[in-house]
Design an enzyme around this catalytic site. Structure first.
Site, short mmCIF file in Angstrom:
data_model
loop_
_atom_site.label_atom_id
_atom_site.label_comp_id
_atom_site.label_asym_id
_atom_site.label_seq_id
_atom_site.Cartn_x
_atom_site.Cartn_y
_atom_site.Cartn_z
N ARG A 6 0.84 -1.20 0.00
CA ARG A 6 0.00 0.00 0.00
C ARG A 6 0.88 1.25 0.00
NH1 ARG A 6 -4.53 0.22 4.52
NH2 ARG A 6 -2.78 0.75 5.90
N LYS A 26 -2.94 6.61 1.58
CA LYS A 26 -2.77 6.96 2.99
C LYS A 26 -1.74 8.08 3.06
CE LYS A 26 -2.33 4.68 7.49
NZ LYS A 26 -3.67 4.92 8.04
N GLU A 83 -16.39 5.62 6.11
CA GLU A 83 -15.53 4.98 7.13
C GLU A 83 -15.42 5.90 8.33
OE1 GLU A 83 -11.47 4.56 5.82
OE2 GLU A 83 -11.55 6.41 4.63
#
Ligand SMILES: Cc1ncc(COP(=O)(O)O)c(CNc2cccc(C(=O)O)c2)c1O
Length: 291
Positions: free
Chosen positions: A51, A150, A183
């Site tokens: 990621r 992220k 989320e």
């Protein structure tokens, strides 16, 4: 002493400093990962690294370490800090540049690895579940600042955390711009209804959580019906169980959302079963530092 990995060197926490011209600091230009160490196992190390490197590629940030060199640095940082159970924060910024936005003025990225003991939720929280709210702050839209990356741009999440604080609760849910549940500020969400387990698809505009993926795997292995489909706050309110997943949170039940009591008002049976199964794998699936 606590040792910080800073661009290839280990320095004492007090000496771990970066320039005020670092673009991670000036513009949030960079990416990060939060990774847990369980009994010397860097849990889901590959998934976190994948990621990280995907995020770097997406923002055209060149990480100056190969995948293997980065993994070695993580292992070294855990060893140097003698961490058995703890938490790794891996931060890659665009690097030191000038006051302009242009990434081309940052010749090399800054690589920082912080390893700490862990502060987690109490066992009571896992049994009782969290009281949460939904907030007006929406999740970043994917075509502006993709939540799948992220990035160090966490102000969207911080604003949600501020609204949670003002509401006197520990976590809050963001909707996406279409009004579907996206989320939490630092975790993904699942609901359980009539035995079916549902989590928003990653295209909803949320981080593709590694814990979320692990729970989906566990659901499939244990014969649960698990679906990735959009849902609204109504679906959350009438759910039999609601739980959040994240590296820090693991699998934490939600007992109340916006004043609506969820199920019996405590962690539900499926939530507790999934947490139990999750904790069975955390010292296995990953990179063993000391073995
Ligand atoms: C916005 C967001 N959504 C979901 C998650 C869960 O993803 P993972 O299952 O891959 O961790 C995150 C990750 N959130 C995260 C990761 C590590 C630490 C902390 C903390 O609250 O200290 C939060 C996150 O920041």
């Amino acid at each position: 002493a606590q040792w910080i990995y800073l661009n290839g060197e280990f320095v004492n926490k007090e000496d771990a400093k970066i320039s005020v011209y670092d673009h991670g600091y000036l513009y949030g230009d960079g990416i990060f990962e939060g990774i847990r160490v369980y009994e010397g196992n860097i849990f889901k190390c590959k998934e976190h690294m994948d990621r990280l490197y995907d995020g770097a590629k997406s923002i055209m940030l060149e990480i100056p370490l190969s995948y293997d060199e980065m993994q070695e640095a993580l292992i070294e940082a855990v060893k140097k800090n003698e961490i058995i159970d703890g938490y790794i924060r891996l931060v890659i910024s665009r690097g030191t540049g000038d006051l302009g936005l242009d990434p081309r003025r940052c010749p090399v990225a800054n690589v920082i690895i912080i390893v700490e003991q862990l502060s987690i939720y109490s066992e009571e929280d896992y049994v009782n579940g969290l009281k949460i709210v939904s907030v007006s702050t929406r999740r970043n839209i994917p075509d502006a600042m993709n939540p799948k990356i992220k990035s160090l741009n966490y102000l969207n999440n911080v604003l949600v955390k501020i609204q949670a604080n003002l509401a006197g609760v520990g976590e809050a849910l963001m909707l996406n711009s279409d009004g579907f549940v996206a989320e939490g500020s630092g975790d993904n969400i699942f609901i359980v209804k009539d035995g079916m387990i549902i989590t928003p698809p990653s295209y909803i505009g949320a981080l593709e959580g590694i814990t979320r993926a692990a729970i989906i795997d566990i659901c499939n292995q244990h014969g649960y019906v698990v679906k990735e489909q959009p849902f609204t706050l109504h679906d959350v309110y009438v759910a039999d169980e609601v739980f959040l997943t994240g590296t820090a949170a693991e699998v934490i039940a939600t007992r109340e959302v916006d004043g609506r009591i969820i199920g019996e008002g405590k962690a539900g049976p499926i939530t507790m079963h999934l947490l139990k199964e999750f904790r069975k794998i955390v010292n296995k699936d990953g990179v063993q530092v000391y073995k």
